[in-house]
Design a protein around this motif. Sequence first.
Motif, mmCIF file in Angstrom:
data_model
loop_
_atom_site.group_PDB
_atom_site.id
_atom_site.type_symbol
_atom_site.label_atom_id
_atom_site.label_comp_id
_atom_site.label_asym_id
_atom_site.label_seq_id
_atom_site.Cartn_x
_atom_site.Cartn_y
_atom_site.Cartn_z
ATOM 1 N N LEU A 233 -46.659 -28.543 11.794
ATOM 2 C CA LEU A 233 -45.677 -29.071 12.739
ATOM 3 C C LEU A 233 -45.584 -28.151 13.947
ATOM 4 O O LEU A 233 -45.514 -26.923 13.796
ATOM 5 C CB LEU A 233 -44.312 -29.220 12.091
ATOM 6 C CG LEU A 233 -44.014 -30.634 11.552
ATOM 7 C CD1 LEU A 233 -44.865 -30.921 10.332
ATOM 8 C CD2 LEU A 233 -42.544 -30.803 11.241
ATOM 9 N N GLY B 32 -38.005 -32.845 10.330
ATOM 10 C CA GLY B 32 -38.984 -31.792 10.153
ATOM 11 C C GLY B 32 -39.162 -31.314 8.723
ATOM 12 O O GLY B 32 -40.095 -30.560 8.426
ATOM 13 N N ILE C 289 -47.186 -33.538 14.908
ATOM 14 C CA ILE C 289 -47.641 -33.245 13.552
ATOM 15 C C ILE C 289 -49.159 -33.359 13.506
ATOM 16 O O ILE C 289 -49.738 -34.344 13.975
ATOM 17 C CB ILE C 289 -46.949 -34.168 12.522
ATOM 18 C CG1 ILE C 289 -47.334 -33.777 11.104
ATOM 19 C CG2 ILE C 289 -47.216 -35.637 12.788
ATOM 20 C CD1 ILE C 289 -46.468 -34.450 10.032
ATOM 21 N N TYR D 292 -38.756 -37.669 4.416
ATOM 22 C CA TYR D 292 -38.782 -36.929 5.671
ATOM 23 C C TYR D 292 -37.411 -36.919 6.324
ATOM 24 O O TYR D 292 -36.726 -37.948 6.381
ATOM 25 C CB TYR D 292 -39.781 -37.554 6.651
ATOM 26 C CG TYR D 292 -39.816 -36.830 7.982
ATOM 27 C CD1 TYR D 292 -40.443 -35.597 8.099
ATOM 28 C CD2 TYR D 292 -39.167 -37.356 9.099
ATOM 29 C CE1 TYR D 292 -40.438 -34.908 9.304
ATOM 30 C CE2 TYR D 292 -39.159 -36.681 10.306
ATOM 31 C CZ TYR D 292 -39.799 -35.455 10.405
ATOM 32 O OH TYR D 292 -39.785 -34.777 11.595
ATOM 33 N N HIS E 162 -41.529 -25.333 8.745
ATOM 34 C CA HIS E 162 -41.685 -26.705 8.282
ATOM 35 C C HIS E 162 -43.132 -27.133 8.053
ATOM 36 O O HIS E 162 -43.376 -28.183 7.447
ATOM 37 C CB HIS E 162 -41.008 -27.662 9.269
ATOM 38 C CG HIS E 162 -39.521 -27.545 9.289
ATOM 39 N ND1 HIS E 162 -38.825 -27.020 10.355
ATOM 40 C CD2 HIS E 162 -38.583 -27.854 8.358
ATOM 41 C CE1 HIS E 162 -37.529 -27.038 10.088
ATOM 42 N NE2 HIS E 162 -37.358 -27.535 8.888
ATOM 43 N N SER E 163 -44.101 -26.358 8.537
ATOM 44 C CA SER E 163 -45.497 -26.644 8.215
ATOM 45 C C SER E 163 -45.710 -26.375 6.725
ATOM 46 O O SER E 163 -45.053 -25.514 6.135
ATOM 47 C CB SER E 163 -46.430 -25.749 9.043
ATOM 48 O OG SER E 163 -46.251 -25.996 10.429
ATOM 49 N N THR F 86 -43.523 -37.040 15.404
ATOM 50 C CA THR F 86 -42.618 -37.380 14.314
ATOM 51 C C THR F 86 -41.587 -38.405 14.800
ATOM 52 O O THR F 86 -41.343 -38.540 16.001
ATOM 53 C CB THR F 86 -41.910 -36.127 13.774
ATOM 54 O OG1 THR F 86 -41.246 -35.462 14.849
ATOM 55 C CG2 THR F 86 -42.913 -35.187 13.129
ATOM 56 N N TYR G 73 -41.148 -33.107 17.060
ATOM 57 C CA TYR G 73 -42.365 -32.381 16.715
ATOM 58 C C TYR G 73 -43.619 -33.217 16.983
ATOM 59 O O TYR G 73 -43.590 -34.454 16.956
ATOM 60 C CB TYR G 73 -42.379 -32.027 15.216
ATOM 61 C CG TYR G 73 -41.205 -31.226 14.738
ATOM 62 C CD1 TYR G 73 -41.181 -29.837 14.864
ATOM 63 C CD2 TYR G 73 -40.123 -31.859 14.126
ATOM 64 C CE1 TYR G 73 -40.096 -29.098 14.396
ATOM 65 C CE2 TYR G 73 -39.036 -31.128 13.661
ATOM 66 C CZ TYR G 73 -39.031 -29.747 13.793
ATOM 67 O OH TYR G 73 -37.960 -29.031 13.337
ATOM 68 N N THR H 53 -43.229 -27.653 17.384
ATOM 69 C CA THR H 53 -42.056 -28.034 18.159
ATOM 70 C C THR H 53 -42.487 -28.362 19.589
ATOM 71 O O THR H 53 -43.260 -27.624 20.193
ATOM 72 C CB THR H 53 -41.033 -26.888 18.193
ATOM 73 O OG1 THR H 53 -40.659 -26.559 16.854
ATOM 74 C CG2 THR H 53 -39.797 -27.282 18.978
#
Length: 356
Positions: free
Chosen positions: A179, A234, A168, A231, A194-195, A161, A166, A181
Amino acid sequence: MGLFNKRRNVRPLFVGSNGNDLTRGIYAFHLDIDNGEILKKAFYESPSNPAAICRRERYAFVCYKNRTGKATDGGLHQYAQMDLQFGLAAKATDDGKTYVGAYINEKRSHAYAVDYYNGEVVVIPIVKQKITKVKQTLKHEGHSIDERYQSQPHPTSIDETPEGKYMIVTDLGCDEVVLYTILEDGFLEKDEEHSFKVTPGSGPKKVVFSRDGKFAYVLNELSSTVCVYQYNEGSFTFVQELDTYPKDEEDVKNRATDIVVAEDYIFVSNAGHDSVSTLEVNKETGELKFIEYMETDENPVCMVLVKEKWLVVASQKGGTLESFQIKKGEYRGVLFETHFVYSITEPVCMIEGRAL
């Protein structure tokens, strides 16, 4: 140099070809950035079919499919690149698994790859600039509504990202954008918060971000759409969904195969409709507007943008590389044929090499 030996202004391109025992491998080309001509320069035979290719500094990384079933086949291979020369530096075969996408960044101490067939994301440490063994495997779970393509997880791409927090991953089989971390030790941990899921049956293939990092564009292979999201650290806020080609023109079985971000436009390749579409970007809202499409050879699968002026398209079934000129101003990003085409057996992946 004399008048008749004018030095060409070129950029290197590396193309992975499935081909047969004689043509399978990595091809090196020059793209003349004055006129768009494609010039073959070298060929390197490969141990298996390439699936994806990426670059980090002076190294090229190729994901290979496993053709033999042996534990030493497939995996990720690392090559030292000197101009147009390739030399094997390291490889991670992981018991013969096939990776279809990888991400390697010079700021990271690990390589990351996705396994479409086993539904996995893997982490590979880089020691003294060389990849080593797989040290972390994260298994995806689930499925979606398409019985043929979505009966199990199928990760298709992996990227970082914009803020670097992250990794992705798009999962075509689960209709999910995942996502992870990036932990301090370089390993990954799924961020459940956040996914997110996309519309069932969409089949997300790839995510790209706007140049300023404010918008994400999710290419959906099965539904042939692009979803736009705002965006921020995240978080994804849905903005728009747009078809990748005019679906009311004709009834075709299409797959959206690649997406490329230019300064003011996004280009999407369509295999089935056999075209590349130009989508104009509203920089304030991130919204897209369909401008037009350019016909390509059969089954375009990947593209490379060079100098914001040339778009090179590889068509797997047609067996060609084609270059198109991107004109601006009154032409609004419309693609123009250069009529420079190079025949190559089953091209499937491509990157721009280091500037010469």
